[in-house]
Design a protein around this motif. Structure first.
Motif, short mmCIF file in Angstrom:
data_model
loop_
_atom_site.label_atom_id
_atom_site.label_comp_id
_atom_site.label_asym_id
_atom_site.label_seq_id
_atom_site.Cartn_x
_atom_site.Cartn_y
_atom_site.Cartn_z
N ASN A 33 -4.17 4.00 11.30
CA ASN A 33 -5.30 3.50 10.53
C ASN A 33 -6.49 4.44 10.60
O ASN A 33 -7.61 4.03 10.90
CB ASN A 33 -5.67 2.12 11.09
CG ASN A 33 -6.46 1.32 10.09
OD1 ASN A 33 -6.88 1.83 9.07
ND2 ASN A 33 -6.65 0.05 10.41
N THR A 110 -8.70 -2.56 6.77
CA THR A 110 -7.47 -3.23 7.20
C THR A 110 -7.52 -3.50 8.70
O THR A 110 -8.13 -2.74 9.46
CB THR A 110 -6.23 -2.37 6.88
OG1 THR A 110 -6.41 -1.07 7.44
CG2 THR A 110 -6.02 -2.27 5.38
N LYS A 116 2.87 -1.52 12.23
CA LYS A 116 2.28 -1.26 10.93
C LYS A 116 3.09 -1.90 9.80
O LYS A 116 4.30 -1.73 9.72
CB LYS A 116 2.18 0.25 10.68
CG LYS A 116 1.24 0.97 11.64
CD LYS A 116 -0.20 0.50 11.46
CE LYS A 116 -1.14 1.27 12.37
NZ LYS A 116 -2.52 0.80 12.25
N TYR A 119 1.31 -0.97 3.22
CA TYR A 119 -0.12 -1.09 2.89
C TYR A 119 -0.49 -2.37 2.14
O TYR A 119 -1.49 -3.02 2.49
CB TYR A 119 -0.60 0.14 2.12
CG TYR A 119 -0.53 1.41 2.94
CD1 TYR A 119 -1.24 1.52 4.14
CD2 TYR A 119 0.26 2.48 2.54
CE1 TYR A 119 -1.15 2.66 4.91
CE2 TYR A 119 0.34 3.63 3.30
CZ TYR A 119 -0.37 3.71 4.49
OH TYR A 119 -0.28 4.85 5.25
N ARG A 122 -0.98 -5.38 4.54
CA ARG A 122 -1.92 -5.30 5.66
C ARG A 122 -3.09 -6.24 5.45
O ARG A 122 -3.62 -6.39 4.34
CB ARG A 122 -2.39 -3.86 5.87
CG ARG A 122 -1.23 -2.96 6.24
CD ARG A 122 -1.64 -1.59 6.70
NE ARG A 122 -0.45 -0.78 6.96
CZ ARG A 122 -0.45 0.45 7.43
NH1 ARG A 122 -1.60 1.04 7.70
NH2 ARG A 122 0.67 1.10 7.62
N GLU A 288 -7.15 2.79 3.59
CA GLU A 288 -5.91 2.01 3.57
C GLU A 288 -6.02 0.85 2.60
O GLU A 288 -5.03 0.45 1.98
CB GLU A 288 -5.57 1.51 4.98
CG GLU A 288 -5.12 2.63 5.90
CD GLU A 288 -4.51 2.12 7.19
OE1 GLU A 288 -4.12 2.97 8.00
OE2 GLU A 288 -4.43 0.90 7.40
N GLY A 292 -3.49 0.33 -0.44
CA GLY A 292 -2.78 -0.93 -0.66
C GLY A 292 -2.95 -1.47 -2.07
O GLY A 292 -2.00 -1.93 -2.69
N SER A 295 -1.02 0.64 -4.46
CA SER A 295 0.40 0.34 -4.33
C SER A 295 0.76 -0.92 -5.12
O SER A 295 1.83 -0.99 -5.74
CB SER A 295 0.77 0.17 -2.85
OG SER A 295 2.16 -0.02 -2.69
#
Length: 304
Positions: A33, A110, A116, A119, A122, A288, A292, A295
């Motif tokens: 992270n 995050t 982990k 993404y 999270r 992150e 995310g 994504s």
């Protein structure tokens, strides 16, 4: 395009509400992270291009636009002042822009975990409760202080795409109209009433064309490699969000067919790279949370 955004199932009921009220998977497991764990002063572009370290407008930022405003402005028809009625993606994308904007302003990050998750899965936590001065951002920030949810869940909840009646109050209402009114306050748009046979609707034609022209220029320069290289993370987020929201093509109309194809290929590559939070993306300042959200965008419908 054969590559790019793939289909994502949507809640049809929520879309119907958006049209009249709002105006309308997994990512790759990644690196530690580091992007979100840095303090604001340790991050690249610590003042986030035109925002002060407190997350409020600086450097004459009264007329600077949030990611939400940039994406909406790109999609608006200049003279008519409304978005395409066939655009089913933009409302969902705007909720993701809220998360990215809060991350870039160092309000959320995050949650650090030993194991982990991809993404999009999270959890998000609030790290700075100070208001940003933007109504929608502050409203979302208050909700995030109440509960810890994943990036995907927060986008769904803010969009009203949930079967959990206990969390239906997390939905942000009339987002498009409120963004447009913010642009009116900044002098970018104006308000008019337009008759659509069965009903009257407030529309928001472009008033200051120079703002939209600058936005289009920044977009094209980024995708054709004419501007600063590498582009800043705010521009990357804006271009990728516009692509996912099916409004990017509006900025490319004056280009040749070959140039448009090059732009779409470039933004697709950019989206995939920053969604995976590669080392290059980290060096650009991608967080992150941003990875995310991007994504999630890769799994939406592409109807360009």
């Amino acid at each position: 395009m054969s590559s790019g955004l793939t289909q994502r199932r949507r809640n049809a009921g929520s879309d119907n509400v958006e049209e009249h009220g709002d105006g309308g998977g997994a990512g790759a497991p990644g690196t530690p992270n580091t992007a979100d764990a840095r303090t604001p002063t340790e991050r690249p572009d610590a003042e986030d291009d035109y925002y002060d370290s407190d997350g409020k407008g600086g450097k004459g930022a009264n007329n600077k636009l949030t990611l939400l405003e940039e994406v909406l402005l790109m999609g608006l028809k200049d003279a008519q002042g409304y978005l395409s009625f066939w655009n089913d993606n933009i409302s969902y994308v705007l909720r993701g822009c809220i998360l990215i904007e809060l991350s870039l302003r160092s309000r959320v990050k995050t949650v650090m975990e030993i194991r982990k998750r991809p993404y999009p899965e999270r959890l998000i936590e609030v790290i700075d409760e100070r208001p940003t001065g933007e109504v929608l951002l502050d409203e979302a920030l208050k909700l995030m202080k109440i509960d810890q949810q994943s990036i995907t869940n927060w986008i769904d909840l803010l969009s009203g795409e949930t079967w959990n009646l206990l969390k239906i109050n997390y939905q942000l209402k009339q987002v498009r109209e409120r963004i447009a009114k913010g642009l009116v306050d900044k002098g970018v748009l104006r308000t008019e009433k337009r008759n659509f046979v069965l009903f009257d609707m407030a529309t928001h034609p472009v008033s200051d064309h120079s703002v939209k022209e600058e936005l289009i220029k920044r977009t094209v320069d980024c995708l054709l490699g004419r501007g600063p290289q590498p582009p800043d993370r705010r521009t990357i987020a804006m271009v990728c969000a516009a692509y996912a929201a099916n409004v990017l093509e509006n900025a490319l109309l004056h280009l040749s067919h070959a140039q448009r194809e090059a732009c779409f290929q470039k933004v697709d590559e950019m989206l995939q790279e920053h969604a995976a939070l590669t080392q290059k993306a980290i060096s650009a300042g991608t967080t992150e949370v941003m990875a995310g959200v991007l994504s999630v965008y890769t799994k939406m419908d592409n109807i360009l």
